[in-house]
Design an enzyme around this catalytic site. Structure first.
Site: not given
Ligand code: O2Y
Ligand code: MN
Length: 600
Positions: A85, A213, A222, A242, A264, A266, A269, A293, A383
């Site tokens: 991003r 991307y 997002k 989030h 993000s 951290c 998942t 997420d 990813r």
């Protein structure tokens, strides 16, 4: 391919792909600007997907992986300068600058449209324009919202098919409701100097140019589900966050749902797919995954908050995903997965640092022979995209149109020092302050320096579509008569000791902390009161079978008054950056705790 729209010439007025005039008009307008050679309305079906995949295999956009070890799975290599991003190129374009707030980059809408439309002008010549109707959330849920993404990237189509409910059912809902978020995307020339991700919340629209991307290009994620949805949620009385959502089932068969916000990369998942430690498993504990997420929550008729996951898949970080860190993710991605920017073994298996197997990567994420002295095999932000239904811990409740009732909200950051393993906010106002004060060390999920501590309120710094001061006021507004709000906690799985090593084992053992939270919700455990909130009574948090050093116990469950005084000075400065707009109630809460820290 969808016969309705095949090979329509660009700029044909009234493309008639839908019964909704507003949608046809917008598509005609976009086609007139971008001038594609053809327009394809996506129906989301298997035949369409197979044709797109075959075309991408033929032109090298996708590389087939080993069919025996990774059936129906693909590797995509993005442009090497298009790997994350781009927060500095991501704008929120509200008429009034203060509405976007200091937390967003801003441009006046007219100037933004002019700038990006100049890039879109003729950009799809020689390409097909795909029209993707999608639904964020279960197709029949009142909490769900729909959008249409127009893109010239078949890779985006294939990813949106996994990440959203895409195609005919979504189009039917859009035609019924008459409203949808408009997302226009082109990969353009993939030139970083000709790249923008723009949001127009008042117009319910998104324009993204120059990146193919992830969050820059899969506009349902997002851009829609957080930046536009947070703005919509504010005016409609709900929350777009989030957060992961998981269910904790205890040996008695009761399930409590928890929503947790972490910045993000951290470990959202990993936590969402947690496998309980052996003793817990044997006793009958189980974790159910709802989402990893994004979480949309709204008050139900009983005053509780009910949550849905607007997404249908996972766009997870590959490096570090292993049998140890996340067996459920590893099982999920054994088939039907698109990998982006990972390495590959000589026999075509995906590979990344921390995968924990004895394979050797032959080729790195740029397609060159792997040399660890040159670069890692997988990009740190590489990813996997996979359907949530492939996850062994996937909960059928994720399809419940009413959502799941939330018992606890957890905030957390990556903090090497000061912040204890877990503490509980004393009430909702304090909980909002705990979320608003979140800080974390940055990761590779966005471009920029890694490992720098920054304030990331509610993990929404890159994703809140309006002024944080108004956002905190919106959070506070949920505290009203009749509300049965969740308890709020803060966790830090990343505390380090003097030797620089993590003090808490993390992963499955995080369930011990979740169990304590549920005990608190049920009134079964006490707390040690401190100015920052309630710390666990150590004996009431199950540490059986863990080897924790004396230092670990002291630091993970300790409270460092001097350190927190300095932290609160920093938090105060951060809140003051929002001036008069910052809710007085939040400043007063800060003042109360600052006073307690100073012993007054
Ligand atoms: O969207 C990207 O390009 C990578 S960042 C990301 C991907 C999936 C989920 N969350 C994030 C994030 O940055 O929070
Ligand atoms: Mn995220």
């Amino acid at each position: 391919m969808n016969a309705r729209t095949k090979d329509l010439p660009a700029a044909t007025p009234g493309t008639s792909g839908s019964t909704l005039q507003a949608l046809n008009d917008w598509i005609a307008e976009v086609a007139a600007l971008t001038r594609p050679d053809a327009i394809h309305w996506c129906d989301g079906g298997d035949a369409e997907n197979a044709a797109l995949i075959a075309a991408m295999e033929a032109d090298g956009t996708l590389i087939r992986l080993n069919e025996d070890t990774n059936p129906r799975s693909w590797l995509h290599r993005s442009h090497p300068e298009d790997v994350a991003r781009v927060e500095h190129l991501t704008l929120v374009c509200t008429p009034d600058r203060d509405e976007a707030g200091p937390n967003n980059h801003w441009m006046p809408p007219a100037e933004a449209h002019a700038k990006i439309d100049a890039l879109f002008d003729g950009c799809m010549r020689g390409r097909t324009m795909y029209v993707i109707p999608y639904c964020m959330g279960p197709i029949d849920s009142p909490l769900s919202r729909c959008g249409v993404e127009v893109t010239d990237s078949p890779y985006v189509v294939a990813n949106m098919r996994i990440m959203t409910r895409m195609g005919a059912p979504a189009l039917a809902r859009i035609e019924r409701e008459g409203t949808f978020v408009k997302g226009l995307h082109s990969i353009g020339e993939l030139d970083p100097s000709r790249r923008w991700i723009m949001h127009f919340p008042h117009e319910l629209s998104i324009k993204s140019y120059g990146s193919g991307y992830g969050g820059n290009a899969l506009l349902g994620k997002k851009c829609h589900a957080l930046r536009i949805a947070s703005h919509q949620a504010r005016s409609e009385g709900w929350l777009a966050e989030h957060m992961l959502i998981l269910g904790v089932e205890n040996p008695q068969g009761e399930t409590h749902y928890i929503a947790a916000a972490f910045p993000s990369a951290c470990g959202k998942t990993n936590l969402a797919m947690l496998i309980p430690p052996e003793g817990y498993r044997e006793a009958g504990w189980k974790i159910w995954t709802i989402g990893d997420d994004i979480c949309w929550m709204r008050p139900g008729p009983d005053g509780r908050l009910y949550a849905i996951n607007p997404e249908a898949g996972f766009f997870g970080v590959a490096p570090g995903t292993s049998k140890k860190s996340n067996p459920n993710a590893l099982a999920s991605i054994q088939a039907d997965t698109i990998f982006t920017n990972v390495g590959v073994t000589a026999d075509g298996q995906p590979w990344w640092e921390g995968i924990g197997n004895d394979q050797v990567p032959a080729t790195d994420w740029r397609g060159e022979p792997h040399d660890p002295a040159v670069r890692p095999a997988a990009h740190p932000n590489s990813r996997f995209t996979v359907s949530a239904r492939r996850c062994p811990s996937w909960s059928p409740m994720a399809e419940d149109p009413q959502g799941v009732p939330i018992s606890a909200i957890v905030f957390g950051g990556r903090r090497a020092s000061l912040v204890p393993l877990v503490f509980e906010a004393r009430d909702w106002t304090h909980g909002v302050l705990v979320g608003a004060s979140m800080g974390s060390e940055t990761t590779a999920a966005a471009t920029g320096a890694v490992g720098v501590m920054r304030r990331d309120p509610m993990a929404m710094k890159p994703f809140c579509g309006y002024n944080f001061a108004d956002y905190f006021a919106h959070w506070l507004s949920f505290d009203k008569p009749g509300a049965k709000l969740p308890k709020v906690f803060h966790v830090n799985w990343f505390r380090k000791g003097a030797a620089g090593r993590f003090l808490w084992p993390g992963f499955g053992d995080n369930l011990r902390v979740l169990e304590w939270m549920i005990d608190r919700v049920k009134g079964k455990a006490g707390v040690v009161e401190t100015p920052i909130g309630g710390l666990p009574v150590q004996e009431e948090l199950d540490l059986e079978g863990l080897v924790l050093s004396e230092e670990a116990r002291r630091v993970l469950f300790g409270f460092d008054r001097e350190g927190w005084q300095a932290e609160f000075d920093g938090i105060g400065e951060f809140l003051d950056g929002y001036g008069e707009r910052m809710p007085a109630r939040l400043k007063a809460e800060w003042g109360r705790i600052q006073g307690e820290l100073q012993g007054s």
